[in-house]
Design a protein around this motif. Structure first.
Motif, PDB file in Angstrom:
ATOM      1  N   GLY A  86      41.310  38.895  42.643  1.00  0.00           N
ATOM      2  CA  GLY A  86      40.693  37.648  42.207  1.00  0.00           C
ATOM      3  C   GLY A  86      39.186  37.736  42.057  1.00  0.00           C
ATOM      4  N   ASP A  87      38.575  38.803  42.561  1.00  0.00           N
ATOM      5  CA  ASP A  87      37.137  38.995  42.347  1.00  0.00           C
ATOM      6  C   ASP A  87      36.865  39.210  40.862  1.00  0.00           C
ATOM      7  OD1 ASP A  87      36.577  38.767  45.031  1.00  0.00           O
ATOM      8  OD2 ASP A  87      36.336  40.922  45.379  1.00  0.00           O
ATOM      9  N   GLU A  88      35.680  38.832  40.439  1.00  0.00           N
ATOM     10  CA  GLU A  88      35.295  38.957  39.037  1.00  0.00           C
ATOM     11  C   GLU A  88      34.453  40.213  38.804  1.00  0.00           C
ATOM     12  OE1 GLU A  88      35.211  34.149  38.060  1.00  0.00           O
ATOM     13  OE2 GLU A  88      33.324  35.275  38.164  1.00  0.00           O
ATOM     14  N   VAL A  89      34.678  40.830  37.650  1.00  0.00           N
ATOM     15  CA  VAL A  89      33.933  42.007  37.233  1.00  0.00           C
ATOM     16  C   VAL A  89      33.342  41.732  35.858  1.00  0.00           C
ATOM     17  CG1 VAL A  89      34.024  44.477  36.720  1.00  0.00           C
ATOM     18  CG2 VAL A  89      35.510  43.516  38.504  1.00  0.00           C
ATOM     19  N   ILE A  90      32.018  41.802  35.750  1.00  0.00           N
ATOM     20  CA  ILE A  90      31.361  41.631  34.457  1.00  0.00           C
ATOM     21  C   ILE A  90      31.652  42.850  33.595  1.00  0.00           C
ATOM     22  CG2 ILE A  90      29.148  41.365  33.265  1.00  0.00           C
ATOM     23  CD1 ILE A  90      29.801  38.938  34.943  1.00  0.00           C
ATOM     24  N   VAL A  91      32.163  42.638  32.375  1.00  0.00           N
ATOM     25  CA  VAL A  91      32.480  43.728  31.441  1.00  0.00           C
ATOM     26  C   VAL A  91      31.885  43.394  30.076  1.00  0.00           C
ATOM     27  CG1 VAL A  91      34.631  44.328  32.642  1.00  0.00           C
ATOM     28  CG2 VAL A  91      34.681  42.671  30.765  1.00  0.00           C
ATOM     29  N   ALA A 100      44.343  45.961  36.020  1.00  0.00           N
ATOM     30  CA  ALA A 100      45.324  46.730  36.788  1.00  0.00           C
ATOM     31  C   ALA A 100      45.155  46.538  38.292  1.00  0.00           C
ATOM     32  CB  ALA A 100      45.222  48.210  36.445  1.00  0.00           C
ATOM     33  N   ASN A 101      43.954  46.146  38.706  1.00  0.00           N
ATOM     34  CA  ASN A 101      43.672  45.924  40.120  1.00  0.00           C
ATOM     35  C   ASN A 101      43.684  44.447  40.501  1.00  0.00           C
ATOM     36  OD1 ASN A 101      42.926  48.515  41.677  1.00  0.00           O
ATOM     37  ND2 ASN A 101      41.903  48.800  39.701  1.00  0.00           N
ATOM     38  N   ASN A 102      44.230  43.617  39.590  1.00  0.00           N
ATOM     39  CA  ASN A 102      44.266  42.164  39.813  1.00  0.00           C
ATOM     40  C   ASN A 102      42.875  41.604  40.055  1.00  0.00           C
ATOM     41  OD1 ASN A 102      47.124  41.819  39.546  1.00  0.00           O
ATOM     42  ND2 ASN A 102      47.362  42.734  41.582  1.00  0.00           N
ATOM     43  N   LEU A 103      41.892  42.185  39.370  1.00  0.00           N
ATOM     44  CA  LEU A 103      40.549  41.649  39.328  1.00  0.00           C
ATOM     45  C   LEU A 103      40.395  40.864  38.028  1.00  0.00           C
ATOM     46  CD1 LEU A 103      38.717  44.896  40.491  1.00  0.00           C
ATOM     47  CD2 LEU A 103      39.288  42.907  41.909  1.00  0.00           C
ATOM     48  N   VAL A 104      39.378  40.041  37.935  1.00  0.00           N
ATOM     49  CA  VAL A 104      39.205  39.169  36.776  1.00  0.00           C
ATOM     50  C   VAL A 104      38.051  39.678  35.919  1.00  0.00           C
ATOM     51  CG1 VAL A 104      38.746  36.821  35.990  1.00  0.00           C
ATOM     52  CG2 VAL A 104      40.048  37.199  38.108  1.00  0.00           C
ATOM     53  N   ILE A 162      27.471  35.270  35.969  1.00  0.00           N
ATOM     54  CA  ILE A 162      27.695  35.546  37.391  1.00  0.00           C
ATOM     55  C   ILE A 162      28.054  34.266  38.133  1.00  0.00           C
ATOM     56  CG2 ILE A 162      26.577  36.310  39.526  1.00  0.00           C
ATOM     57  CD1 ILE A 162      24.927  38.249  37.841  1.00  0.00           C
ATOM     58  N   THR A 163      29.106  34.362  38.961  1.00  0.00           N
ATOM     59  CA  THR A 163      29.515  33.250  39.816  1.00  0.00           C
ATOM     60  C   THR A 163      29.589  33.758  41.254  1.00  0.00           C
ATOM     61  OG1 THR A 163      31.912  33.668  39.777  1.00  0.00           O
ATOM     62  CG2 THR A 163      30.977  32.454  37.909  1.00  0.00           C
ATOM     63  N   ASP A 164      30.007  32.893  42.153  1.00  0.00           N
ATOM     64  CA  ASP A 164      30.124  33.331  43.549  1.00  0.00           C
ATOM     65  C   ASP A 164      31.309  34.280  43.751  1.00  0.00           C
ATOM     66  OD1 ASP A 164      32.175  31.497  43.248  1.00  0.00           O
ATOM     67  OD2 ASP A 164      31.534  30.189  44.882  1.00  0.00           O
ATOM     68  N   ARG A 165      32.137  34.459  42.705  1.00  0.00           N
ATOM     69  CA  ARG A 165      33.265  35.393  42.779  1.00  0.00           C
ATOM     70  C   ARG A 165      32.938  36.747  42.148  1.00  0.00           C
ATOM     71  NH1 ARG A 165      37.976  32.438  39.873  1.00  0.00           N
ATOM     72  NH2 ARG A 165      39.092  34.352  40.443  1.00  0.00           N
ATOM     73  N   THR A 166      31.770  36.857  41.537  1.00  0.00           N
ATOM     74  CA  THR A 166      31.397  38.114  40.876  1.00  0.00           C
ATOM     75  C   THR A 166      31.053  39.169  41.917  1.00  0.00           C
ATOM     76  OG1 THR A 166      30.468  36.837  39.035  1.00  0.00           O
ATOM     77  CG2 THR A 166      29.903  39.179  39.157  1.00  0.00           C
ATOM     78  N   LYS A 167      31.662  40.335  41.788  1.00  0.00           N
ATOM     79  CA  LYS A 167      31.437  41.406  42.770  1.00  0.00           C
ATOM     80  C   LYS A 167      30.994  42.724  42.135  1.00  0.00           C
ATOM     81  CE  LYS A 167      32.744  38.665  46.035  1.00  0.00           C
ATOM     82  NZ  LYS A 167      31.715  37.984  46.846  1.00  0.00           N
ATOM     83  N   ALA A 168      31.100  42.834  40.811  1.00  0.00           N
ATOM     84  CA  ALA A 168      30.757  44.115  40.182  1.00  0.00           C
ATOM     85  C   ALA A 168      30.375  43.907  38.726  1.00  0.00           C
ATOM     86  CB  ALA A 168      31.926  45.096  40.282  1.00  0.00           C
ATOM     87  N   ILE A 169      29.598  44.865  38.217  1.00  0.00           N
ATOM     88  CA  ILE A 169      29.264  44.949  36.794  1.00  0.00           C
ATOM     89  C   ILE A 169      29.754  46.303  36.291  1.00  0.00           C
ATOM     90  CG2 ILE A 169      27.437  44.921  35.055  1.00  0.00           C
ATOM     91  CD1 ILE A 169      25.644  43.493  37.067  1.00  0.00           C
TER      92      ILE A 169
END
Length: 368
Positions: free
Chosen positions: A79-84, A98-102, A124-131
């Motif tokens: 559920g964590d978000e990844v900026i792509v 594939a990792n159930n990330l958003v 970016i939100t409070d759920r964003t964890k990676a770029i």
């Protein structure tokens, strides 16, 4: 016919050493997790300027395993978000899914075709964890700007370096800017195997250990499985081929830049938009991506004149059926690139006459 890329010519340029390397492995009787893989991993880590390289089966696996490892380490959660980038090959985004990330797409710059750092913070939100910066077409993203954003928000940087082997800025190469990076050695890449192959590059000791175990059935030693892993291993023949080709990578990248320089110097057509930055060390010209509002006509014209071209890529990820939940979204810059991009022939084995033939054909194209 001037091919977009002749893999046969590329392979022949490494003979007889290429056949000798393959025969060496065949005669050794050892085909997985052996000395050839260890040798290549050491050499490629040194080349990239990182502590660890873990050979895996392909580039998608490399990205997927990085994220999976971060989940096992507790640094990413479902559920964590990844900026792509919105403008990328779909594999970049598939790894997050594939990792159930958003995955959260961000528009590119129309000048570079790369993710625009100026647009990242708004996503970016409070759920964003990676770029995940993707060094598309062989050009490094603006990693200084992306690093500042990642540091400000305490985000992981996972580089997609599948198209950028050897690209560098300020002495730092692709694969060494982020927390970890995924590489592809698909045959058509600047550093290409004779089949699928990939690698993870990182300075993180803990991540490297987890990735290596996950890629080998989750095993920390034979028949002892710490994780529910997968089978994603670089084989000995591909490692031997890659070690050989790595020795000539910088030279071949310079040859690509020379072809790009000639294109830049000689292509003069108001219906063609040329790419930027192809003479910089930050660009290894995996793809020489031009744009034209009359792409279909240009493709057909060049084909009639014996010039093979390829589109990278015809359908953006948000318009693919695989991401049907995004189909109603609009990313106008991405869509413009996908509607207009056309890749010219590009190879370190191109002859001068082939380059001039491409230039002449492009310059003679016009729209009635």
């Amino acid at each position: 016919m001037v091919p977009f890329l002749s893999l046969k010519d590329v392979s022949e340029s490494f003979e007889p050493e290429l056949s000798q390397a393959i025969e060496r492995v065949v005669r050794s009787g050892w085909y997985l997790l052996g000395d050839e893989v260890k040798k290549f991993e050491t050499e490629f880590a040194h080349y990239c300027g990182v502590k660890h390289c873990i050979g895996v089966a392909n580039g998608l696996d490399a990205l997927t395993l990085i994220m999976r490892a971060y989940k096992e380490m507790g640094l990413l959660h479902e559920g964590d978000e990844v900026i792509v980038p919105a403008n990328t090959y779909i594999a970049s985004i598939l790894a997050a899914s594939a990792n159930n990330l958003v995955p959260v797409p961000v528009e590119p710059s129309l000048e570079t075709y790369l993710i625009d750092p100026a647009k990242i913070e708004a996503a970016i939100t409070d759920r964003t964890k990676a770029i995940m910066p993707v060094h598309l077409y062989g050009q490094l993203c603006d990693m200084e700007a992306i690093r500042k954003i990642a540091d400000r928000y305490n985000l992981l940087i996972i580089e997609d370096s599948a198209q950028s082997h050897g690209a560098q800025r300020n002495g730092i190469k692709a694969g060494a800017w982020g927390n970890a990076s995924g590489f592809s050695f698909y045959p058509g890449k600047n550093l290409g195997a004779l089949g699928d192959a990939g690698a993870v590059a990182t300075n993180d000791d803990a991540l490297a250990e987890v990735v290596r175990q996950l890629a080998n059935y989750g095993s920390e030693k034979k028949y002892v499985n710490k994780y529910k892993g997968v089978n994603s291993r670089l084989d000995e023949i591909q490692a031997a081929v890659l070690s050989l080709k790595l020795k000539r990578l910088d030279e071949d990248n310079e040859k690509r830049r020379a072809v790009a320089a000639r294109y830049w110097q000689a292509i003069k057509n108001s219906d063609i938009v040329l790419p930027q930055g192809t003479q910089s060390p930050a660009h290894v010209v995996h793809i020489f991506a031009v744009r034209s509002a009359h792409r279909k006509a240009l493709i057909e014209y060049l084909e009639r004149h014996g010039i093979q071209t390829v589109i990278h890529y015809p359908i953006p990820p948000h318009k693919q059926r695989a991401y049907r939940e995004w189909n109603a979204r609009s990313y106008p810059i991405t869509e413009k690139i996908h509607n207009e991009e056309l890749s010219m022939p590009m190879s370190p084995t191109m002859s001068a006459s082939d380059v001039e033939e491409v230039i002449a054909a492009v310059n003679s194209f016009y729209v009635c």
